[in-house]
Scaffold this motif. Structure first.
Motif, PDB file in Angstrom:
ATOM      1  N   GLU A 224       0.828  -1.202   0.000  1.00 15.60           N
ATOM      2  CA  GLU A 224       0.000   0.000   0.000  1.00 15.60           C
ATOM      3  C   GLU A 224       0.866   1.258   0.000  1.00 15.60           C
ATOM      4  N   ARG A 225       1.948   1.250   0.778  1.00 12.06           N
ATOM      5  CA  ARG A 225       2.847   2.401   0.826  1.00 12.06           C
ATOM      6  C   ARG A 225       3.511   2.627  -0.528  1.00 12.06           C
ATOM      7  N   GLU A 226       3.894   1.551  -1.200  1.00 14.82           N
ATOM      8  CA  GLU A 226       4.511   1.670  -2.520  1.00 14.82           C
ATOM      9  C   GLU A 226       3.520   2.275  -3.505  1.00 14.82           C
ATOM     10  N   LYS A 227       2.255   1.884  -3.431  1.00 10.83           N
ATOM     11  CA  LYS A 227       1.244   2.464  -4.320  1.00 10.83           C
ATOM     12  C   LYS A 227       1.096   3.958  -4.058  1.00 10.83           C
ATOM     13  N   GLN A 228       1.076   4.341  -2.769  1.00  9.90           N
ATOM     14  CA  GLN A 228       0.952   5.751  -2.430  1.00  9.90           C
ATOM     15  C   GLN A 228       2.157   6.556  -2.929  1.00  9.90           C
ATOM     16  N   LEU A 229       3.360   6.003  -2.774  1.00  6.74           N
ATOM     17  CA  LEU A 229       4.556   6.686  -3.273  1.00  6.74           C
ATOM     18  C   LEU A 229       4.514   6.835  -4.792  1.00  6.74           C
ATOM     19  N   HIS A 230       3.980   5.821  -5.483  1.00  8.93           N
ATOM     20  CA  HIS A 230       3.863   5.891  -6.941  1.00  8.93           C
ATOM     21  C   HIS A 230       2.907   7.018  -7.341  1.00  8.93           C
ATOM     22  N   ILE A 231       1.796   7.133  -6.635  1.00  6.69           N
ATOM     23  CA  ILE A 231       0.822   8.189  -6.934  1.00  6.69           C
ATOM     24  C   ILE A 231       1.437   9.567  -6.668  1.00  6.69           C
ATOM     25  N   ILE A 232       2.152   9.698  -5.555  1.00  2.00           N
ATOM     26  CA  ILE A 232       2.798  10.976  -5.227  1.00  2.00           C
ATOM     27  C   ILE A 232       3.822  11.352  -6.294  1.00  2.00           C
ATOM     28  N   ALA A 233       4.591  10.369  -6.741  1.00  2.00           N
ATOM     29  CA  ALA A 233       5.589  10.640  -7.784  1.00  2.00           C
ATOM     30  C   ALA A 233       4.916  11.094  -9.074  1.00  2.00           C
ATOM     31  N   GLN A 234       3.797  10.462  -9.427  1.00  4.98           N
ATOM     32  CA  GLN A 234       3.082  10.879 -10.639  1.00  4.98           C
ATOM     33  C   GLN A 234       2.566  12.313 -10.509  1.00  4.98           C
ATOM     34  N   LYS A 235       2.008  12.645  -9.341  1.00  6.93           N
ATOM     35  CA  LYS A 235       1.486  13.995  -9.138  1.00  6.93           C
ATOM     36  C   LYS A 235       2.597  15.039  -9.219  1.00  6.93           C
ATOM     37  N   MET A 236       3.755  14.715  -8.635  1.00  4.38           N
ATOM     38  CA  MET A 236       4.873  15.660  -8.679  1.00  4.38           C
ATOM     39  C   MET A 236       5.396  15.813 -10.103  1.00  4.38           C
ATOM     40  N   GLU A 237       5.396  14.736 -10.855  1.00  2.26           N
ATOM     41  CA  GLU A 237       5.849  14.799 -12.244  1.00  2.26           C
ATOM     42  C   GLU A 237       4.915  15.675 -13.075  1.00  2.26           C
ATOM     43  N   VAL A 238       3.614  15.542 -12.846  1.00  4.56           N
ATOM     44  CA  VAL A 238       2.650  16.369 -13.572  1.00  4.56           C
ATOM     45  C   VAL A 238       2.839  17.846 -13.199  1.00  4.56           C
ATOM     46  N   LYS A 239       3.059  18.133 -11.908  1.00  5.13           N
ATOM     47  CA  LYS A 239       3.296  19.522 -11.488  1.00  5.13           C
ATOM     48  C   LYS A 239       4.531  20.096 -12.170  1.00  5.13           C
ATOM     49  N   LYS A 240       5.562  19.281 -12.281  1.00  5.63           N
ATOM     50  CA  LYS A 240       6.803  19.724 -12.919  1.00  5.63           C
ATOM     51  C   LYS A 240       6.563  20.015 -14.405  1.00  5.63           C
ATOM     52  N   GLN A 241       5.757  19.186 -15.055  1.00  8.00           N
ATOM     53  CA  GLN A 241       5.470  19.408 -16.468  1.00  8.00           C
ATOM     54  C   GLN A 241       4.565  20.620 -16.665  1.00  8.00           C
ATOM     55  N   LEU A 242       3.716  20.907 -15.690  1.00 12.88           N
ATOM     56  CA  LEU A 242       2.825  22.059 -15.810  1.00 12.88           C
ATOM     57  C   LEU A 242       3.555  23.390 -15.655  1.00 12.88           C
ATOM     58  N   MET A 243       4.770  23.377 -15.118  1.00 11.67           N
ATOM     59  CA  MET A 243       5.546  24.608 -14.964  1.00 11.67           C
ATOM     60  C   MET A 243       5.934  25.201 -16.306  1.00 11.67           C
ATOM     61  N   ASP A 244       5.991  24.363 -17.343  1.00 11.50           N
ATOM     62  CA  ASP A 244       6.335  24.839 -18.678  1.00 11.50           C
ATOM     63  C   ASP A 244       5.119  25.556 -19.259  1.00 11.50           C
ATOM     64  N   LYS A 245       5.202  26.855 -19.385  1.00 13.18           N
ATOM     65  CA  LYS A 245       4.062  27.661 -19.840  1.00 13.18           C
ATOM     66  C   LYS A 245       4.039  27.838 -21.359  1.00 13.18           C
ATOM     67  N   THR A 246       5.024  27.315 -22.064  1.00 16.86           N
ATOM     68  CA  THR A 246       5.095  27.550 -23.510  1.00 16.86           C
ATOM     69  C   THR A 246       4.184  26.623 -24.299  1.00 16.86           C
ATOM     70  N   THR A 247       3.856  25.472 -23.764  1.00 20.06           N
ATOM     71  CA  THR A 247       3.026  24.530 -24.514  1.00 20.06           C
ATOM     72  C   THR A 247       1.579  24.617 -24.064  1.00 20.06           C
ATOM     73  N   LYS A 248       0.684  24.399 -25.008  1.00 19.87           N
ATOM     74  CA  LYS A 248      -0.743  24.418 -24.689  1.00 19.87           C
ATOM     75  C   LYS A 248      -1.156  23.032 -24.211  1.00 19.87           C
ATOM     76  N   LYS A 249      -2.061  23.028 -23.249  1.00 18.20           N
ATOM     77  CA  LYS A 249      -2.503  21.762 -22.692  1.00 18.20           C
ATOM     78  C   LYS A 249      -3.967  21.869 -22.292  1.00 18.20           C
ATOM     79  N   THR A 250      -4.629  20.726 -22.287  1.00 16.23           N
ATOM     80  CA  THR A 250      -6.007  20.657 -21.813  1.00 16.23           C
ATOM     81  C   THR A 250      -6.095  19.551 -20.778  1.00 16.23           C
TER      82      THR A 250
END
Length: 157
Positions: free
Chosen positions: A110-136
Motif C-alpha cells: 500500500e505504501r509503494e502504491k501511495q509513493l507511486h501516486i505521489i511521484a506521478q502527481k509531482m511529475e505532472v506539477k513539474k510538467q505544468l511549470m512549462d508555460k510555452t506549450t498548450k494543454k487541456t
C-alpha cells in the motif's frame, strides 16, 4: 527542487519494492486464500487405471500428507528421519508470526502504491511549470491518481 523531490520519492519507492520482493520471497505466498488452487494432472493409459489411481502411491508420500500444497515429504524421508511434532501453542505462535509478516507485506504494498501516486502527481506539477506549450485537462486529480493532461503537439526544430 522539484526534480530532487521526485528523485527522492522514486528512491524511497525503489527501496519499498526491494523490501516487498524480499518479503514475498521469504513468505512464498503459499497459504493465501485468494490464490488459485494448484492442479496436478496425471495422465493414465486406461479408465481402469484412472478409477484405481492412488495419489499417495504416485507421489510416494503418506496418505495423510497428500492434500498438502508444500512440504510434502516422501516415504523414504519419513522412514529415515524423525519428524518433530509441534504442540498447539507453538503452531499458534508460528501462525501469528506469519500473519504479522503478511500484514507488513500488505502495508508495504500500500505504501509503494501511495509513493507511486505521489511521484506521478509531482511529475505532472513539474510538467505544468512549462508555460510555452498548450494543454487541456482530461481528468482531474483524485486521491488514487494524478491529473491527466493532453499536450498539443509542438514541432521541435
Amino acid at each position: 527542487m522539484h526534480s530532487q523531490d521526485v528523485k527522492y520519492i522514486n528512491f524511497k519507492r525503489s527501496t519499498e519494492l526491494k523490501k516487498i520482493e524480499r518479503l514475498k520471497a521469504s513468505l512464498h505466498l503459499l497459504d493465501v486464500p485468494d490464490k488459485p488452487p494448484n492442479k496436478h494432472t496425471v495422465f493414465v493409459d486406461t479408465k481402469k487405471e484412472a478409477e484405481t489411481f492412488d495419489a499417495a502411491k504416485f507421489l510416494d508420500t503418506h496418505p495423510d500428507l497428500v492434500d498438502r500444497v508444500y512440504n510434502r515429504p516422501r516415504m523414504d524421508t519419513l522412514k529415515s528421519q524423525t519428524i518433530q511434532t509441534l504442540d498447539d501453542e507453538t503452531l499458534a505462535e508460528i501462525a501469528s508470526e506469519r500473519g504479522k509478516r503478511y500484514k507488513e507485506l500488505a502495508k508495504r504494498i500500500e505504501r509503494e502504491k501511495q509513493l507511486h501516486i505521489i511521484a506521478q502527481k509531482m511529475e505532472v506539477k513539474k510538467q505544468l511549470m512549462d508555460k510555452t506549450t498548450k494543454k487541456t485537462q482530461v481528468a482531474k486529480e483524485t486521491t488514487d491518481s494524478a491529473a491527466v493532461y493532453k499536450w498539443m503537439p509542438q514541432r521541435k526544430r
